[in-house]
Design a protein around this motif. Structure first.
Motif, short mmCIF file in Angstrom:
data_model
loop_
_atom_site.label_atom_id
_atom_site.label_comp_id
_atom_site.label_asym_id
_atom_site.label_seq_id
_atom_site.Cartn_x
_atom_site.Cartn_y
_atom_site.Cartn_z
N VAL A 154 57.48 58.73 59.26
CA VAL A 154 58.51 58.18 58.47
C VAL A 154 59.57 59.92 58.12
N LEU A 207 63.28 69.13 56.29
CA LEU A 207 62.81 67.75 56.13
C LEU A 207 61.51 67.42 55.92
N ASP A 223 69.10 58.87 54.49
CA ASP A 223 68.29 57.82 54.77
C ASP A 223 66.90 58.02 55.40
N ASP A 224 65.81 57.46 54.87
CA ASP A 224 64.59 57.65 55.72
C ASP A 224 64.80 57.18 57.01
N LYS A 268 62.54 55.92 60.41
CA LYS A 268 61.31 55.45 60.72
C LYS A 268 61.07 55.37 62.26
N SER A 320 62.21 62.01 56.24
CA SER A 320 63.00 61.85 54.93
C SER A 320 63.51 63.16 54.55
N GLN A 321 64.46 63.20 53.66
CA GLN A 321 64.92 64.37 53.01
C GLN A 321 65.49 65.44 53.82
N THR A 369 51.52 64.45 55.34
CA THR A 369 52.84 64.79 55.42
C THR A 369 53.05 66.27 55.58
#
Length: 173
Positions: free
Chosen positions: A33, A53, A25-26, A28, A35-36, A104
């Motif tokens: 954030v 990630l 799951d993401d 926060k 993720s992955q 990102t």
């Protein structure tokens, strides 16, 4: 006949959904954030693993990933791989990694990655490996790396493509 074919296709689709590995799951943390988060399964006796990630900064100010830790590793660091005069080199980012506002940063094979060394046990496909990311502003953030197949190149990749590729080990270069 059409009904039977439809039932078979539906069953195959449902089975594929159940068999697909669950992705992390993401997470926060402040304006970030994450993720992955994933890693690869390690062969028996391996003492090193990589973690990958994506970190997105949704804020108006930069934050910095300053360190990582993981109970399964004696040593955990942030590394970068990059080409230098035609040679791929890996280096420790001992001053951390800045995540600029609105940007990102993707950690992936061949680029930025978490280097987990002196492993205390193997990573097995399907495992979740907890790591802690330490950010300058967001603080400590707990993340789980979803362990994919040995040859995986991305989250959700079982690594099966490696088995389908021809063996060129006997070729002379």
């Amino acid at each position: 006949m059409k009904t039977m074919l439809k039932d078979v296709l539906f069953s195959a689709f449902a089975l594929a959904l159940c068999a697909a590995p669950a992705l992390a799951d993401d997470v926060k943390a402040g304006d970030l954030v994450i993720s992955q988060a994933w890693s690869r399964a390690t062969p028996g006796g391996a003492k090193v693993a990589g973690g990958y990630l994506t970190i997105e900064n949704k804020g108006m100010t930069a934050d910095k990933l300053v360190s990582i830790s993981a109970d399964i590793a004696g040593k955990a660091e942030v590394h970068e791989m990059a080409m230098d005069n035609g040679v791929m080199k890996m280096r420790l980012l001992d001053k951390g990694l800045v995540i600029d506002p609105g940007k990102t940063v993707k950690f992936a094979p061949g680029g930025y990655h978490l280097m987990l060394q002196e492993l205390k046990g193997p990573f097995k496909q399907g495992d979740k490996v907890p790591v802690t990311l330490q950010f300058e502003k967001a603080g400590k953030v707990a993340v789980s790396l979803d362990v994919q197949g040995v040859g995986a190149q991305a989250p959700g990749d079982s690594g099966q493509m490696m088995k389908k590729m021809p063996d060129h080990s006997g070729m002379k270069m």
